[in-house]
Structures are given as structure tokens and as C-alpha cells.
Design a protein around this motif. Structure first.
Motif, mmCIF file in Angstrom:
data_model
loop_
_atom_site.group_PDB
_atom_site.id
_atom_site.type_symbol
_atom_site.label_atom_id
_atom_site.label_comp_id
_atom_site.label_asym_id
_atom_site.label_seq_id
_atom_site.Cartn_x
_atom_site.Cartn_y
_atom_site.Cartn_z
ATOM 1 N N LYS A 13 -25.890 58.195 14.378
ATOM 2 C CA LYS A 13 -25.210 56.810 15.022
ATOM 3 C C LYS A 13 -25.643 55.377 14.430
ATOM 4 O O LYS A 13 -24.848 54.602 14.478
ATOM 5 N N GLN A 14 -26.968 55.829 14.099
ATOM 6 C CA GLN A 14 -27.689 54.348 13.354
ATOM 7 C C GLN A 14 -27.010 54.258 11.924
ATOM 8 O O GLN A 14 -26.691 53.045 11.694
ATOM 9 N N GLU A 15 -26.553 55.143 11.368
ATOM 10 C CA GLU A 15 -25.903 54.914 10.019
ATOM 11 C C GLU A 15 -24.526 54.390 10.318
ATOM 12 O O GLU A 15 -24.001 53.696 9.389
ATOM 13 N N CYS A 16 -23.910 54.905 11.425
ATOM 14 C CA CYS A 16 -22.468 54.438 11.606
ATOM 15 C C CYS A 16 -22.773 52.874 12.077
ATOM 16 O O CYS A 16 -21.791 52.094 11.533
ATOM 17 N N GLU A 17 -23.604 52.276 12.830
ATOM 18 C CA GLU A 17 -23.633 50.994 12.810
ATOM 19 C C GLU A 17 -23.887 50.255 11.689
ATOM 20 O O GLU A 17 -23.389 48.995 11.463
ATOM 21 N N LEU A 18 -24.864 50.666 10.704
ATOM 22 C CA LEU A 18 -25.173 49.882 9.524
ATOM 23 C C LEU A 18 -23.666 50.081 8.673
ATOM 24 O O LEU A 18 -23.479 48.905 7.944
ATOM 25 N N LEU A 19 -23.066 50.902 8.532
ATOM 26 C CA LEU A 19 -21.991 51.294 7.999
ATOM 27 C C LEU A 19 -20.696 50.283 8.471
ATOM 28 O O LEU A 19 -19.701 49.734 7.782
ATOM 29 N N LYS A 20 -20.712 50.111 9.736
ATOM 30 C CA LYS A 20 -19.751 49.280 10.679
ATOM 31 C C LYS A 20 -19.895 47.797 10.062
ATOM 32 O O LYS A 20 -18.923 47.296 9.745
ATOM 33 N N LEU A 21 -21.131 47.354 9.906
ATOM 34 C CA LEU A 21 -21.412 46.103 9.332
ATOM 35 C C LEU A 21 -20.668 45.956 7.887
ATOM 36 O O LEU A 21 -20.451 44.630 7.604
ATOM 37 N N GLU A 22 -21.254 46.896 7.137
ATOM 38 C CA GLU A 22 -20.813 46.881 5.790
ATOM 39 C C GLU A 22 -19.428 46.743 5.498
ATOM 40 O O GLU A 22 -18.967 46.090 4.415
ATOM 41 N N LEU A 23 -18.679 47.456 6.200
ATOM 42 C CA LEU A 23 -17.417 47.871 6.014
ATOM 43 C C LEU A 23 -16.524 47.388 7.122
ATOM 44 O O LEU A 23 -15.176 47.620 7.248
ATOM 45 N N ALA A 24 -16.895 46.117 7.476
ATOM 46 C CA ALA A 24 -16.142 45.434 8.792
ATOM 47 C C ALA A 24 -14.848 45.302 8.789
ATOM 48 O O ALA A 24 -13.968 45.520 9.366
ATOM 49 N N PRO A 25 -14.229 44.627 7.537
ATOM 50 C CA PRO A 25 -12.866 44.347 7.580
ATOM 51 C C PRO A 25 -12.004 45.204 7.256
ATOM 52 O O PRO A 25 -10.696 45.264 7.682
ATOM 53 N N ASP A 26 -12.538 46.194 6.280
ATOM 54 C CA ASP A 26 -11.689 47.477 5.883
ATOM 55 C C ASP A 26 -11.454 48.556 6.817
ATOM 56 O O ASP A 26 -10.428 49.203 6.804
ATOM 57 N N TYR A 27 -12.596 48.745 7.338
ATOM 58 C CA TYR A 27 -12.431 50.123 8.479
ATOM 59 C C TYR A 27 -13.062 49.417 10.003
ATOM 60 O O TYR A 27 -13.941 48.734 9.954
ATOM 61 N N HIS A 28 -12.674 50.286 10.802
ATOM 62 C CA HIS A 28 -13.120 50.151 12.184
ATOM 63 C C HIS A 28 -13.837 51.378 12.443
ATOM 64 O O HIS A 28 -13.302 52.468 12.581
ATOM 65 N N ILE A 29 -15.212 51.159 13.171
ATOM 66 C CA ILE A 29 -15.840 52.250 13.353
ATOM 67 C C ILE A 29 -16.473 51.760 14.853
ATOM 68 O O ILE A 29 -16.775 50.568 15.203
ATOM 69 N N LYS A 30 -16.184 52.835 15.838
ATOM 70 C CA LYS A 30 -16.729 52.500 17.093
ATOM 71 C C LYS A 30 -17.350 54.030 17.535
ATOM 72 O O LYS A 30 -16.992 55.038 17.294
ATOM 73 N N THR A 31 -18.469 53.661 18.266
ATOM 74 C CA THR A 31 -19.391 54.796 18.763
ATOM 75 C C THR A 31 -19.428 54.822 20.182
ATOM 76 O O THR A 31 -19.678 53.568 20.770
ATOM 77 N N LEU A 32 -19.579 55.790 20.922
ATOM 78 C CA LEU A 32 -19.794 55.864 22.596
ATOM 79 C C LEU A 32 -20.390 56.977 22.713
ATOM 80 O O LEU A 32 -19.645 58.304 22.329
ATOM 81 N N ASP A 33 -21.577 57.314 23.096
ATOM 82 C CA ASP A 33 -22.206 58.671 23.348
ATOM 83 C C ASP A 33 -22.262 59.297 22.203
ATOM 84 O O ASP A 33 -22.824 58.930 21.156
ATOM 85 N N ASN A 34 -21.696 60.700 22.122
ATOM 86 C CA ASN A 34 -21.823 61.573 21.145
ATOM 87 C C ASN A 34 -20.401 61.660 20.520
ATOM 88 O O ASN A 34 -20.037 62.592 20.032
ATOM 89 N N HIS A 35 -19.709 60.337 20.450
ATOM 90 C CA HIS A 35 -18.318 60.489 19.606
ATOM 91 C C HIS A 35 -18.333 59.255 18.746
ATOM 92 O O HIS A 35 -19.003 58.304 19.130
ATOM 93 N N ILE A 36 -17.527 59.265 17.694
ATOM 94 C CA ILE A 36 -17.466 58.322 16.673
ATOM 95 C C ILE A 36 -15.918 58.188 16.394
ATOM 96 O O ILE A 36 -15.424 59.458 16.366
#
Length: 163
Positions: free
Chosen positions: A25-48
């Protein structure tokens, strides 16, 4: 995965990762900032949820839902499910419901007319058209999935970067 040769419209995959759920989940948050305009990443509990960004999104663009589960050996199981945009999926389900309702209604009318020894050819023609409509909806869904395969591969590459 060979999505073209499978009959299912919604493709699944299962992977394991030696990382913990918190690390993923932490790596998802880092990747979310890196790929913000091209990809949308959302996390909630144990779901991505991974999807194509607004600038690159088409009507056939897939989304990927990943469920994270802790395994007994300490690894993390990733259960992925590809699917269409929820708005498109809802439209397809609505169209299927309408087609099925028309088919059943005209089937009942045709049976009533047949039992009363009346002509029911118009009702049978409408039922045949509904069967053709179902075939068209299936073809359209398969064609959209085939167009979305390159973007599915992009989302899979994102998953590989995460795990």
C-alpha cells in the motif's frame, strides 16, 4: 495470460508477493504521486483500484481491482480482476435487462396467441431480433475487451512495479 482465447469477459489473475500489505500500500501511494496524470490509483483497506488516467482513457479502457490477503507463510496474495468502466458496465447490464424483458414479454404474448390459435409471427420476429441484439452486445463487449488489451498490459506492468 491470453485474454483473446478466453471466453470470460472479466479476466482474473492471482499472484503472490513476499511484501507485506502495508508495504504494498505504501508503494502504491508513492506510485500514485509519480504517475498522477496518466494513471489513477486508489486504495482502501486491502483493496487497490488501478485505472487509466483521464487524458488516456477511452470508452474501452479497463480497470483493475486488486484484493490483498495475508497468507499463512507471511506472503501476500494478490487477487486481480479486470473490468470495464463502471458506467459502461452499468449501461451494458441495463441493456441486457431491457432486451431480456422484451424477449420474455413477447414470448408470453406469443404463447398466449399460439394457445388461442392466433397468428404470432410478429412476436416471434421480435424475439428473434432480441436474440440478435444479445449477440451484438456480446460481440461489442468482446471487441471492446480486445481493444483494451494493450491498456490491460500497462496495468499489469504497474502491478509488477508494486509487487
Amino acid at each position: 495470460m491470453e485474454p483473446v482465447k478466453e471466453l470470460k469477459l472479466r479476466l482474473r489473475f492471482y499472484r503472490t508477493s513476499p511484501k507485506s500489505i502495508a508495504t504494498i500500500k505504501q508503494e502504491c501511494e508513492l506510485l500514485k504521486l509519480e504517475l498522477a496524470p496518466d494513471y489513477h490509483i486508489k486504495t482502501l483497506d486491502n483493496h487497490i483500484w488501478l485505472s487509466i488516467g483521464v487524458l488516456k482513457r477511452e470508452k474501452y479502457s479497463p480497470q483493475l481491482h486488486i484484493e490483498l490477503e495475508t497468507m499463512e507463510d507471511g506472503n501476500t496474495a494478490l487477487n486481480g480482476l479486470f473490468g470495464p468502466d463502471p458506467v459502461l458496465w452499468t449501461m451494458f447490464m441495463f441493456l441486457h435487462f431491457i432486451v431480456a424483458s422484451i424477449f420474455i414479454t413477447f414470448g408470453l404474448i406469443a404463447y398466449s396467441k399460439w394457445s388461442l390459435n392466433q397468428k404470432c409471427t410478429f412476436d416471434l420476429i421480435i424475439m428473434g431480433l432480441m436474440i440478435c441484439t444479445w449477440g451484438f452486445l456480446y460481440y461489442f463487449a468482446r471487441r471492446n475487451r480486445k481493444k483494451g488489451i494493450p491498456q490491460m498490459r500497462e496495468l499489469e506492468e504497474l502491478v509488477e512495479r508494486i509487487i
